[in-house]
Design an enzyme around this catalytic site. Structure first.
Site, PDB file in Angstrom:
ATOM      1  N   CYS A 142       4.844  16.622   0.615  1.00 53.06           N
ATOM      2  CA  CYS A 142       4.024  17.065   1.744  1.00 53.06           C
ATOM      3  C   CYS A 142       4.874  17.553   2.916  1.00 53.06           C
ATOM      4  CB  CYS A 142       3.045  15.974   2.154  1.00 53.06           C
ATOM      5  SG  CYS A 142       1.661  16.633   3.137  1.00 53.06           S
ATOM      6  N   HIS A 235      -0.442  14.886  -1.964  1.00 51.27           N
ATOM      7  CA  HIS A 235      -0.139  13.453  -1.913  1.00 51.27           C
ATOM      8  C   HIS A 235      -0.600  12.769  -3.202  1.00 51.27           C
ATOM      9  CE1 HIS A 235       1.424  12.740   2.121  1.00 51.27           C
ATOM     10  NE2 HIS A 235       0.540  13.603   2.593  1.00 51.27           N
ATOM     11  N   GLU A 237       0.581  10.379  -4.596  1.00 52.04           N
ATOM     12  CA  GLU A 237       0.818   8.932  -4.503  1.00 52.04           C
ATOM     13  C   GLU A 237      -0.318   8.195  -3.800  1.00 52.04           C
ATOM     14  OE1 GLU A 237       2.083  10.227  -0.406  1.00 52.04           O
ATOM     15  OE2 GLU A 237       2.014  11.086  -2.427  1.00 52.04           O
ATOM     16  N   ARG A 249     -10.126   6.825  10.860  1.00 52.54           N
ATOM     17  CA  ARG A 249      -9.207   6.714  11.999  1.00 52.54           C
ATOM     18  C   ARG A 249      -9.414   7.869  12.967  1.00 52.54           C
ATOM     19  NH1 ARG A 249      -3.646   8.527  10.201  1.00 52.54           N
ATOM     20  NH2 ARG A 249      -4.809  10.489  10.388  1.00 52.54           N
TER      21      ARG A 249
END
Length: 309
Positions: A142, A235, A237, A249
């Site tokens: 990323c 991403h 992961e 958030r």
């Protein structure tokens, strides 16, 4: 691949609860084989969570992987206890004379920050320059992809107007490439970034081989022909809940974010998301370890001479 980590690292118990094979240092010392040495430069704020995510993906093969965690930002962390950083992370000065089979550079929430305004930008450049002579293969993830393209190829920072967030479809361009071996022709992977990676830009500025693209023509997975560097712009992961945590958030911060694409069932944030990219993520990291690290790294790391033979 059993990952070899310090006995006290929190990830040990976390991953064992998922039936992931984690080998502590004390147990690994009884096996007379050379483990692969992999250095992880963790740039994410929530370092323990990121450790768990990457260690999970590095754990699916019969060989040992000896993990070393690296930090280059000396500022006090707001998201990770100082005790954890002091116990489990090394500084660059501690390892700069060593050689490693692999290096992973994680993403970072710096998509809207100019490179020269990044507090540790000089240290990033130092690590990348060092890796040319001290690491067999480096995998950038990323934001680290954007940083590496600028440092290594002079590609200017490309920033999207709106954040790309969600789970997107990709297709492979080279079905027999080693890094995509075993991939489905089309697969899903999460993205969470402001960085933009037009495939045409990668082709114009570099000789890197693009192995997979998004449906919109963004480069997702690309690598050098000598296997020394590889890039993944998403991403793979991420846990199932990571995009949700980022979304809520931002909602709480009053940022009015878009609902992550193709993520919540029926596009409703009240529904529990499911990970639809897990097999892709595992296969990507297994292929990188096998074909880009294990098969070309020297047996004796004192003599760095990666070979494609």
């Amino acid at each position: 691949m059993p990952i070899r980590v310090p006995d006290e690292l929190p990830a040990v118990n976390f991953l064992r609860e998922e039936n992931v094979f984690v080998m502590t240092t004390s147990r690994a010392s009884g096996q007379e084989i050379r483990p692969l040495k992999v250095l992880i430069l963790n740039l994410m704020p929530k370092k323990i969570e990121t450790e768990n995510q990457f260690l999970r993906l590095l754990s699916n093969s019969p060989l040992q992987v000896d993990i070393q965690l690296l930090r280059i930002d000396s500022r006090e962390s707001r998201n990770t206890p100082a005790e954890h950083l002091n116990n489990f992370y090394c500084n660059f000065e501690d390892i700069q004379e060593q050689n490693f089979d692999g290096l992973i550079v994680t993403g970072a929430p710096l998509g809207l920050v100019e490179f020269n305004d990044v507090a540790y930008w000089p240290q990033i450049k130092q690590v990348l320059e060092w890796s040319k002579d001290h690491v067999t293969s480096t995998l950038f993830v990323c934001w680290a992809v954007q940083a590496a393209l600028n440092i290594l190829y002079g590609i200017p920072k490309q920033t999207r107007t709106d954040k790309l967030s969600g789970v997107y479809e990709h297709h492979i361009l080279h079905p027999h490439a080693l890094l995509t071996r075993g991939f489905d022709d089309s697969f899903l992977a999460p993205h969470s970034r402001y960085a933009d990676f037009p495939a045409a830009l990668i082709r114009d500025y570099t000789d890197l081989e693009i192995l997979a693209e998004t449906e919109e023509g963004d480069a997702y997975l690309f690598a050098s022909k000598d296997k020394r560097i590889a890039f993944v712009t998403g991403h793979p992961e991420y846990d199932a809940q990571t995009l949700a945590q980022e979304y809520f958030r931002d909602v709480e911060a009053g940022l009015d974010p878009e609902v992550p694409y193709n993520y919540f069932p029926h596009n409703d944030p009240q529904n529990t998301p499911r990970a639809s990219w897990r097999s892709h993520g595992n296969l990507l990291f297994t292929n990188w370890l096998n074909y880009y690290v294990y098969q070309i790294t020297p047996y004796d790391l004192r003599h760095m001479n990666p070979t494609l033979d």
